[in-house]
Scaffold this active site. Structure first.
Site, short mmCIF file in Angstrom:
data_model
loop_
_atom_site.label_atom_id
_atom_site.label_comp_id
_atom_site.label_asym_id
_atom_site.label_seq_id
_atom_site.Cartn_x
_atom_site.Cartn_y
_atom_site.Cartn_z
N GLU A 178 0.81 -1.23 0.00
CA GLU A 178 0.00 0.00 0.00
C GLU A 178 0.84 1.27 0.00
O GLU A 178 0.80 2.06 0.95
CB GLU A 178 -0.97 -0.01 1.19
N GLU A 362 -5.39 -8.57 0.80
CA GLU A 362 -6.06 -8.21 2.06
C GLU A 362 -7.53 -7.93 1.79
O GLU A 362 -7.88 -7.21 0.85
CB GLU A 362 -5.49 -6.92 2.68
#
Ligand code: IFM
Length: 456
Positions: A178, A362
């Site tokens: 991320e 995720e």
């Protein structure tokens, strides 16, 4: 809004990709969120040690100093994976554990990860390792962190060290987790470490993060040719608050800022022009060859998805969020919107002709879970997982090459600025006693996978 509580939550239709033995189902964690042991065996401080020690930065003043004591309890934690019958585990390495300030290897830290991945191999689990899940060594931040181009080359050294040390033991390497969060929350609005707030910093930090990724890719490939190399991006879905053209544009700009800002450079070798309409004057300094390096071919793309945001025009260049009423939300306040995952995946396939195989690295949710008579009931999570897995299945049926899904998270852990209050795990952690208890969701995952494995 009442949540949907399915009677038989993990019983996907017989034609679902979830029944396929080669579709990977796993669980994920990250070093700073679970390891603790921040002073042990020569580990150096990270920006999250510094940031969380500043009063007011993290809810209740929580820090990762103890976390889930995974550094000590790793063996029994890995046994949880066996209980769950999962196919794989996604973990991250703490940079400051394995390398000192002069770039010299720290043997003790490296041994820890060698034991970890060695045990995963013995258990027959697929191992996904992320090199950078936000815990930059503080000494690098002191030299400018991701605003300093030199950090790119320090990251390549770190990637070189670890891909050499763990070669042959890792199935998939992700350079970064991320980068949007590292750049925007860390340097753009200051909600995360290192806590700087300047739009120009965010775009420059992101450029250096992506360049660090692109510089490390060939290094990892050379050291560990048998593994996959990729990157993990968080993506967001938006909806427009009205039918007006201005709000439609706002919704588009939201997805440019959250998705195209990261994916365009990786998959199209350019930044989206619209980003600089949203943030005028924030173009990063890009040197010759940078975009070519950033666009290095990927073996896989990790996608992290959590929620949708409803937005309207801010009357100027950008968007502002208008929370929808009457929708289901999680403990984080995030809207539960599984269709967003399917729609984004299908959209990425259309936008990026060279979209590599995708893993959902995720997906999951936080709820205020409690142990009652030895049980943890988490009906909303069960329903959440079921619906998001169905969304992945629809994307696969629509032709998107999705090869696996990791639940965030294996266990409750340090949820960054929200400390320990927000519980994302399918395994409950009592932070006083460090007792682990499988939540109902975990029991159902284990049951489903046992049945799937028995059929295969
Ligand atoms: O806990 C985080 C994780 O570290 C990165 N992705 C989002 C999760 C939930 O906020």
């Amino acid at each position: 809004m009442p949540i949907e509580a399915p009677v038989d939550p993990f019983s996907p239709p017989s034609d679902s990709v979830l029944w396929k033995r080669n579709f990977l189902l796993g669980a994920a964690t990250a070093a700073y969120q679970i390891e603790g042991a921040v002073d042990e065996d020569g580990r150096l401080p990270s920006i999250w040690d510094t940031f969380s020690a500043i009063p007011g930065k993290v809810l209740a003043g929580d820090t990762g100093a103890r976390a889930c004591e995974h550094y000590q309890r790793w063996e029994t934690d890995l046994d949880l994976l066996s209980e769950l019958n999962v196919d794989g585990y996604r973990l991250s390495i703490a940079w400051g554990r394995v390398m000192d300030e002069a770039g010299r290897p720290n043997k003790k830290g490296i041994e820890f990860y060698k034991r970890l991945v060695g045990r995963l191999k013995e258990k027959g689990l697929k191992t996904f390792v992320t090199l950078y899940h936000w815990d930059l060594p503080q000494y690098l931040e002191d030299r400018g962190g991701w605003l300093n181009r030199d950090t790119v080359y320090r990251f390549a050294d770190y990637a070189d060290l670890m891909s050499h040390e763990l070669a042959g033991q890792v199935d998939a390497w992700a350079t970064l987790n991320e980068p949007w969060c590292s750049a925007y929350l860390g340097y753009g609005n200051g909600h995360h470490a290192p806590g700087l707030a300047n739009g120009r910093y965010a775009t420059q930090a992101l450029h250096h993060l992506l360049l660090a990724h692109g510089t490390a890719v060939p290094v990892i490939r050379a050291n560990d040719p048998g593994s996959m190399v990729g990157i993990v991006a968080n993506v967001g879905k938006s909806s427009a608050n009205s039918n007006s053209e201005a709000d439609a544009r706002a919704a588009h700009l939201f997805e440019v800022q959250h998705n195209a800002w990261i994916l365009d450079p990786l998959l199209k070798k350019s930044y989206p022009k619209d980003l600089f309409e949203l943030w005028p004057g924030t173009e990063p300094l890009v040197l010759d060859g940078d975009m070519e390096a950033i666009g290095a071919p990927l073996d896989f793309l990790g996608i992290n998805y959590y929620f949708r945001s409803n937005v309207k025009s801010d009357g100027a260049h950008g968007f502002t969020e208008v929370p929808l009423e009457g929708v289901e939300r999680t403990q984080m306040g995030w809207e539960v919107y599984p269709d967003g995952l399917r729609d984004l995946l299908i959209g990425f396939k259309e936008t990026y002709r060279n979209l590599p195989p995708v893993y959902i690295t995720e997906n999951g949710m936080a709820s205020d879970d409690k142990v009652v008579d030895g049980r943890v009931d988490d009906p909303q999570r069960i329903s959440f997982l079921k619906r998001h897995l169905a969304a992945v299945d629809s994307a696969v049926k629509a032709g998107v090459d999705v090869r696996g899904y990791f639940i965030w998270s294996l266990m409750d852990n340090f949820e960054w600025a929200f400390g320990y209050e927000r519980r994302f795990g399918i395994v409950h952690v009592d932070y006083e006693t460090q007792k682990r208890t499988l939540k109902h969701s975990a029991q159902l995952v284990a049951k489903f996978l046992a049945e799937r494995n028995a059929r295969a």
